[in-house]
Design a protein around this motif. Structure first.
Motif, mmCIF file in Angstrom:
data_model
loop_
_atom_site.group_PDB
_atom_site.id
_atom_site.type_symbol
_atom_site.label_atom_id
_atom_site.label_comp_id
_atom_site.label_asym_id
_atom_site.label_seq_id
_atom_site.Cartn_x
_atom_site.Cartn_y
_atom_site.Cartn_z
ATOM 1 N N SER A 148 0.818 -1.207 0.000
ATOM 2 C CA SER A 148 0.000 0.000 0.000
ATOM 3 C C SER A 148 0.857 1.263 0.000
ATOM 4 O O SER A 148 0.439 2.302 -0.515
ATOM 5 N N GLY A 171 -4.044 -1.772 -5.933
ATOM 6 C CA GLY A 171 -4.664 -0.474 -6.110
ATOM 7 C C GLY A 171 -6.106 -0.583 -6.552
ATOM 8 O O GLY A 171 -6.947 0.233 -6.190
ATOM 9 N N ILE A 193 -7.748 6.084 -5.588
ATOM 10 C CA ILE A 193 -6.754 5.143 -5.082
ATOM 11 C C ILE A 193 -5.776 5.832 -4.136
ATOM 12 O O ILE A 193 -5.345 5.253 -3.130
ATOM 13 N N THR A 196 -5.330 3.033 4.015
ATOM 14 C CA THR A 196 -4.955 1.628 4.195
ATOM 15 C C THR A 196 -3.567 1.512 4.810
ATOM 16 O O THR A 196 -3.338 0.687 5.711
ATOM 17 N N THR A 200 -8.058 -3.342 -1.722
ATOM 18 C CA THR A 200 -6.799 -2.696 -1.351
ATOM 19 C C THR A 200 -6.337 -3.139 0.023
ATOM 20 O O THR A 200 -5.152 -3.412 0.241
ATOM 21 N N ALA A 215 -5.368 4.332 -0.519
ATOM 22 C CA ALA A 215 -4.059 3.754 -0.181
ATOM 23 C C ALA A 215 -3.458 4.432 1.042
ATOM 24 O O ALA A 215 -2.813 3.777 1.871
#
Length: 305
Positions: free
Chosen positions: A58, A197, A225, A232, A191, A229
């Motif tokens: 990530s 992604g 994304i 995450t 993800t 990301a």
């Protein structure tokens, strides 16, 4: 040159990690894909624990997406309003995915779950791409065959009958916000659990389900994304402790170098043959994962703590 990875708890050749990052970056620049769905399996192949491979990937996704989305913002190829709806769904999905990740990890099935998920994902994506690419290549080498693409059906489908309809001027759409929210949520879960992604899922969904113009799809996807990301990465580091920053930095450096080379090589190759090569690569990685799942280990009675 051996380098100790503190979170992974192992030593790995630094040149090997830079090489992996460069290879995936090269493929990303050459084929126009994020590369996350290839990087995680490659890290598994060199012995990186599955949890660390997913969590650290990530970081690489965040860096590459952020650098790319800045370019798209300057070119005005991002629908910020649509992106905000996708981000909202993606953040919720990422949170759900982190919870699922933690529960499955506590049960002791996270490694096989990640590997099996990649087998399904790469199998579906790889065989679909391989079938489409082979048909395209055969059409180009067989005279008298039509190479025209089938026309799309009218876009006013089920999404236009859902509630909470919102107008998206940049995409020239007036549809329910639930559909992009659900798509963003699904990508957020992917993800968090798989370290991808999700662009290879989101882009077709944005074109064929939402009906967005192709000119702004990639930039809007990268916009979503980037935020997903980032969340995450934070959640994986804070709750699961699976983000190895040393590993992430090496992958980023290698990826940047490889992407520059891949972009230049792509200018010299035909698109249909490039897609065929990528499809073969994806299927090959899938078959290797299947083999690792069913093959008898060298030390079948060894206990791993």
């Amino acid at each position: 040159m051996e380098l100790y990875l503190p979170i992974a708890g192992m030593s790995v050749d630094m040149v090997l990690l830079l090489g992996l990052g460069s290879v995936v970056g090269f493929l990303s620049g050459m084929f126009g894909v994020g590369g996350g769905f290839l990087m995680t399996p490659l890290l598994l192949f060199v012995g990186i624990p599955a949890t660390v491979a997913v969590g650290t990937q990530s970081v690489q996704i965040l860096a590459s997406s952020f650098s790319s989305v800045l370019n798209h913002v300057q070119r005005r190829t991002v629908d910020v309003k649509m992106g905000a709806v996708l981000v909202a769904g993606g953040l919720i999905g990422a949170g759900i995915g982190i919870v699922i990740f933690r529960v499955v990890r506590s049960l002791g099935y996270i490694d096989v779950t990640i590997a099996f998920s990649y087998v399904i994902l790469l199998g579906v994506v790889g065989t679909t791409m391989l079938n489409e690419s082979l048909r395209t290549v055969l059409q180009t080498i067989r005279p008298g065959r039509s190479t025209s693409q089938p026309k799309r059906s009218h876009r006013h489908g089920f999404a236009h009958r859902w509630p909470l309809k919102v107008r998206f001027p940049r995409s020239r759409l007036y549809i329910s916000a639930l559909l992009p929210g659900l798509i963003g949520g699904a990508v957020g879960i992917l993800t968090a659990i798989m370290g991808v992604g999700g662009g290879f899922v989101m882009i077709p969904a944005m074109i064929y389900l939402i009906g967005m113009p192709a000119s702004i799809v990639v930039g809007t996807s990268l916009f979503q994304i980037t935020f997903v990301a980032a969340l995450t990465t934070f959640l994986q580091a804070a709750f699961n402790h699976t983000v190895d920053i040393v590993l992430g930095l090496l992958l980023i450096v290698g990826g940047v170098i490889g992407a520059q080379v891949g972009t230049r090589v792509a200018l010299q190759l035909r698109g249909d043959y490039m897609r065929l090569a990528l499809a073969i690569l994806i299927v090959g990685v899938c078959l290797k994962l299947v083999y690792d799942l069913v093959a008898t280990p060298y030390y079948p009675y060894e206990l791993v703590g």
